[in-house]
Design a protein around this motif. Structure first.
Motif, PDB file in Angstrom:
ATOM      1  N   HIS A  84     -33.146  31.030 -14.770  1.00 23.64           N
ATOM      2  CA  HIS A  84     -32.986  30.158 -13.610  1.00 23.64           C
ATOM      3  C   HIS A  84     -33.302  30.937 -12.339  1.00 23.64           C
ATOM      4  N   SER A  85     -34.386  30.558 -11.680  1.00 28.41           N
ATOM      5  CA  SER A  85     -34.831  31.258 -10.469  1.00 28.41           C
ATOM      6  C   SER A  85     -35.208  30.298  -9.343  1.00 28.41           C
ATOM      7  N   LYS A  86     -35.343  29.003  -9.638  1.00 27.69           N
ATOM      8  CA  LYS A  86     -35.740  28.017  -8.633  1.00 27.69           C
ATOM      9  C   LYS A  86     -34.554  27.123  -8.280  1.00 27.69           C
ATOM     10  N   ASP A  87     -34.430  26.819  -6.988  1.00 24.67           N
ATOM     11  CA  ASP A  87     -33.371  25.935  -6.493  1.00 24.67           C
ATOM     12  C   ASP A  87     -32.001  26.384  -7.018  1.00 24.67           C
ATOM     13  N   VAL A  88     -31.744  27.699  -6.906  1.00 22.41           N
ATOM     14  CA  VAL A  88     -30.502  28.277  -7.398  1.00 22.41           C
ATOM     15  C   VAL A  88     -29.487  28.386  -6.258  1.00 22.41           C
ATOM     16  N   LYS A  89     -28.247  28.044  -6.548  1.00 16.09           N
ATOM     17  CA  LYS A  89     -27.152  28.262  -5.600  1.00 16.09           C
ATOM     18  C   LYS A  89     -25.890  28.544  -6.398  1.00 16.09           C
ATOM     19  N   ASN A  90     -25.297  29.693  -6.139  1.00 17.72           N
ATOM     20  CA  ASN A  90     -24.110  30.125  -6.867  1.00 17.72           C
ATOM     21  C   ASN A  90     -22.936  30.282  -5.913  1.00 17.72           C
ATOM     22  N   TYR A  91     -21.749  30.047  -6.415  1.00 13.92           N
ATOM     23  CA  TYR A  91     -20.537  30.149  -5.614  1.00 13.92           C
ATOM     24  C   TYR A  91     -19.547  31.059  -6.349  1.00 13.92           C
ATOM     25  N   LYS A  92     -18.918  31.969  -5.589  1.00 11.92           N
ATOM     26  CA  LYS A  92     -17.993  32.911  -6.208  1.00 11.92           C
ATOM     27  C   LYS A  92     -16.809  33.160  -5.274  1.00 11.92           C
ATOM     28  N   VAL A  93     -15.602  33.128  -5.842  1.00 17.99           N
ATOM     29  CA  VAL A  93     -14.377  33.492  -5.128  1.00 17.99           C
ATOM     30  C   VAL A  93     -13.714  34.592  -5.933  1.00 17.99           C
ATOM     31  N   GLU A  94     -13.476  35.744  -5.284  1.00 19.61           N
ATOM     32  CA  GLU A  94     -12.911  36.882  -5.991  1.00 19.61           C
ATOM     33  C   GLU A  94     -11.950  37.620  -5.070  1.00 19.61           C
ATOM     34  N   GLY A  95     -10.789  37.972  -5.605  1.00 26.37           N
ATOM     35  CA  GLY A  95      -9.836  38.747  -4.821  1.00 26.37           C
ATOM     36  C   GLY A  95      -8.419  38.241  -4.995  1.00 26.37           C
ATOM     37  N   VAL A  96      -7.495  38.931  -4.314  1.00 27.52           N
ATOM     38  CA  VAL A  96      -6.075  38.575  -4.333  1.00 27.52           C
ATOM     39  C   VAL A  96      -5.722  37.994  -2.964  1.00 27.52           C
ATOM     40  N   TYR A  97      -5.112  36.806  -2.969  1.00 27.47           N
ATOM     41  CA  TYR A  97      -4.797  36.112  -1.734  1.00 27.47           C
ATOM     42  C   TYR A  97      -3.320  35.707  -1.734  1.00 27.47           C
ATOM     43  N   GLU A  98      -2.757  35.679  -0.516  1.00 28.51           N
ATOM     44  CA  GLU A  98      -1.360  35.286  -0.344  1.00 28.51           C
ATOM     45  C   GLU A  98      -1.282  34.248   0.762  1.00 28.51           C
ATOM     46  N   PHE A  99      -0.536  33.171   0.508  1.00 24.12           N
ATOM     47  CA  PHE A  99      -0.472  32.067   1.465  1.00 24.12           C
ATOM     48  C   PHE A  99       0.989  31.661   1.663  1.00 24.12           C
ATOM     49  N   GLU A 100       1.434  31.639   2.951  1.00 22.34           N
ATOM     50  CA  GLU A 100       2.796  31.227   3.273  1.00 22.34           C
ATOM     51  C   GLU A 100       2.808  30.128   4.328  1.00 22.34           C
ATOM     52  N   GLY A 101       1.717  29.416   4.457  1.00 24.56           N
ATOM     53  CA  GLY A 101       1.561  28.500   5.590  1.00 24.56           C
ATOM     54  C   GLY A 101       2.257  27.174   5.474  1.00 24.56           C
ATOM     55  N   ILE A 102       2.768  26.803   4.309  1.00 23.53           N
ATOM     56  CA  ILE A 102       3.372  25.484   4.157  1.00 23.53           C
ATOM     57  C   ILE A 102       4.844  25.563   4.525  1.00 23.53           C
ATOM     58  N   ASN A 103       5.186  25.006   5.667  1.00 26.04           N
ATOM     59  CA  ASN A 103       6.556  24.994   6.183  1.00 26.04           C
ATOM     60  C   ASN A 103       7.007  23.545   6.309  1.00 26.04           C
ATOM     61  N   PRO A 104       8.153  23.172   5.707  1.00 27.98           N
ATOM     62  CA  PRO A 104       8.573  21.776   5.758  1.00 27.98           C
ATOM     63  C   PRO A 104       9.027  21.326   7.134  1.00 27.98           C
ATOM     64  N   LEU A 105       9.248  22.242   8.105  1.00 27.25           N
ATOM     65  CA  LEU A 105       9.688  21.875   9.453  1.00 27.25           C
ATOM     66  C   LEU A 105       8.493  21.943  10.389  1.00 27.25           C
ATOM     67  N   PHE A 106       8.223  20.850  11.110  1.00 24.42           N
ATOM     68  CA  PHE A 106       7.094  20.836  12.016  1.00 24.42           C
ATOM     69  C   PHE A 106       7.399  21.731  13.216  1.00 24.42           C
ATOM     70  N   PRO A 107       6.517  22.618  13.588  1.00 28.14           N
ATOM     71  CA  PRO A 107       6.781  23.495  14.733  1.00 28.14           C
ATOM     72  C   PRO A 107       6.773  22.710  16.043  1.00 28.14           C
ATOM     73  N   GLU A 108       7.583  23.207  17.001  1.00 25.86           N
ATOM     74  CA  GLU A 108       7.604  22.568  18.310  1.00 25.86           C
ATOM     75  C   GLU A 108       6.314  22.884  19.053  1.00 25.86           C
ATOM     76  N   SER A 109       5.864  21.935  19.826  1.00 24.30           N
ATOM     77  CA  SER A 109       4.606  22.134  20.544  1.00 24.30           C
ATOM     78  C   SER A 109       4.681  21.454  21.884  1.00 24.30           C
ATOM     79  N   ASP A 110       4.254  22.167  22.916  1.00 22.36           N
ATOM     80  CA  ASP A 110       4.242  21.583  24.258  1.00 22.36           C
ATOM     81  C   ASP A 110       3.256  20.440  24.345  1.00 22.36           C
TER      82      ASP A 110
END
Length: 455
Positions: A271-297
């Motif tokens: 396979h050499s024509k119209d090729v597109k490859n996708y790769k995800v590699e590594g160790v990731y950490e996610f703490e973004g989900i907070n059940p309390l909505f932050p206050e905002s001006d």
């Protein structure tokens, strides 16, 4: 259970020219043929090794969510969904002389094939069904994500020779032209949720995921001008090319006992024509989900908050997109059978020069195997063949595997003058409720036979 590309009814059915495609070393009993274009061989098989459509959508009074949960828990990571389709565009064959003053048989053609297999991503299905709230500390295995699919055209030319009354061999060369390919079979990784320090939970990802594609990008991109002409171009040597071969033989142990075997699709596509490859590699950490909505001006809304969380989550992973060339190997297939013929045919005329004894009946045992990404798939078939009339033959099969004990197939080959018609199907017992069938298979075709050898 569906064994993709298994043609147990067609295998060994020598009156049908397409039997050469599953064993190039079969005994040929015609001096020439051509397949009716686009109608000489049509084959479709689809199936699942686990849950069926009926298991989930049957109107039996059980709640849908309950049935879905049962289905997910019942299936295993090695269960799979498969679809195979073949359309013979052109085909033909004829006797030729050789340098050794023996008669050989040359066959050729072009067919289009679709082959898709996806394994059941069990841990991902459990995560989608149950979420991670009740699965804190449980690792979800991303190795379960495993699929392969290809649409390609195959040009082939084969040679078959009867060396003597006991031994016939054959081989076939192939050129593959891939129209589209998707390949994701070497995935590794784990997702796990644990108690967090800066938030209630921490989500940990250890990823090694890869998706390879060719011929797909030009179809799905927004500004694509892809059209039917491009499909024709890729079919006619304009796709990603590869090479392969088939080999086979038939050996008469005695006049009534015979052994045959074939190995098919030993080959690759680059396979050499119209090729597109996708790769995800590594160790990731996610703490973004907070059940309390932050206050905002600025008066941040819930929708704004979740959009921000989603953007942070997407930005967490480093998606590497490349156009690197890659090679895929064709799914190698093995067929072999032992056969016993009986009830010698009686002739009205006394032909003392007739060299081969012909029999009206045959029984046998056939083994089939195909190489797949996870593990080989196998099937064992026993059959009964009968010449009903001069122009009508039938073959009944019973196929056994580790998932199904009731796969009964039937094939019929009929002649009207020089016109040959055949139709074959299996899993007849499942036709009472096709939605509960684990596989459905059908193949049929029309050929014109020149100088068919008399029986």
């Amino acid at each position: 259970m569906s064994f993709s590309q298994n043609k147990q009814v067609l295998y060994g059915f020598s009156e049908i020219p397409q039997a050469l495609m599953v064993n190039p070393g079969i005994k040929v009993n015609n001096r020439g043929y051509f397949g009716i274009p686009l109608l000489s061989h049509i084959h479709v098989i689809a199936g699942t090794s686990g849950t069926t459509v009926y298991d989930i959508f049957s109107n039996d009074g059980v709640d849908f969510n309950t049935k879905l949960r049962r289905a997910v828990n019942k299936m295993k990571p090695n269960d799979f969904f498969t679809l195979t389709q073949q359309l013979e565009i052109l085909s033909g064959g004829f006797e030729i002389g050789t340098f050794f003053k023996k008669k050989g048989y040359l066959s050729f053609g072009l067919y289009q094939e679709t082959d898709f297999i996806a394994y059941f991503p069990k841990d991902m299905a459990i995560l989608a069904l149950e979420g991670n709230a009740n699965n804190i500390g449980k690792p979800f295995n991303l190795k379960h994500v495993n699929l392969r699919g290809e649409v390609l055209s195959v040009y082939h030319i084969g040679y078959n020779e009867k060396v003597n009354s006991d031994f016939t061999y054959g081989f076939r060369g192939k050129i593959y032209s891939s129209i589209a390919n998707v390949n994701s079979i070497r995935n590794r990784g784990v997702f796990i949720t644990v108690p967090g320090e800066n938030n209630f939970y921490t989500h940990l990802f250890n990823l090694d995921l890869e998706l390879q594609t060719s011929g797909i990008n030009s179809i799905v991109e927004d500004d694509s001008d892809f059209s039917g002409k491009d499909i024709v171009k890729r079919t006619l040597f304009g796709g990603n090319l590869g090479l392969g071969f088939d080999i086979g033989f038939t050996y008469n142990v005695t006049k009534q006992w015979s052994w045959d075997a074939s190995v098919l699709d030993v080959g690759f596509v680059r396979h050499s024509k119209d090729v597109k490859n996708y790769k995800v590699e590594g160790v990731y950490e996610f703490e973004g989900i907070n059940p309390l909505f932050p206050e905002s001006d600025e008066g941040q809304t819930a929708e704004d908050y979740w959009n921000e969380v989603g953007e942070d989550f997407e930005a967490l992973f480093e998606l590497d997109s490349t156009k690197s060339k890659y090679t895929t190997w064709r799914p190698i297939k093995l067929n072999t059978s032992i056969n016993y013929a009986f009830e010698k045919q009686k002739y009205e005329d006394c032909d003392c020069l007739r060299k081969d004894d012909r029999y009206l009946n045959a029984v046998g045992l056939q083994l089939y195997a195909i190489k797949r990404p996870r593990q080989p798939q196998m099937a064992l078939t026993t059959y009964y063949y009968r010449q009903l009339f001069k122009g009508l033959r039938a073959k009944a099969t019973y196929t056994l595997d580790s998932f199904s004990y009731s796969n009964i197939g039937l094939g019929i080959s009929a002649y009207l003058g020089s016109l040959n018609f055949y139709v074959m199907a299996d899993n007849f017992l499942s036709l009472r409720n096709v939605y509960d069938a684990q596989s459905v298979s059908l193949q049929f075709g029309f050929n014109y036979i020149f100088n068919k050898n008399e029986d």
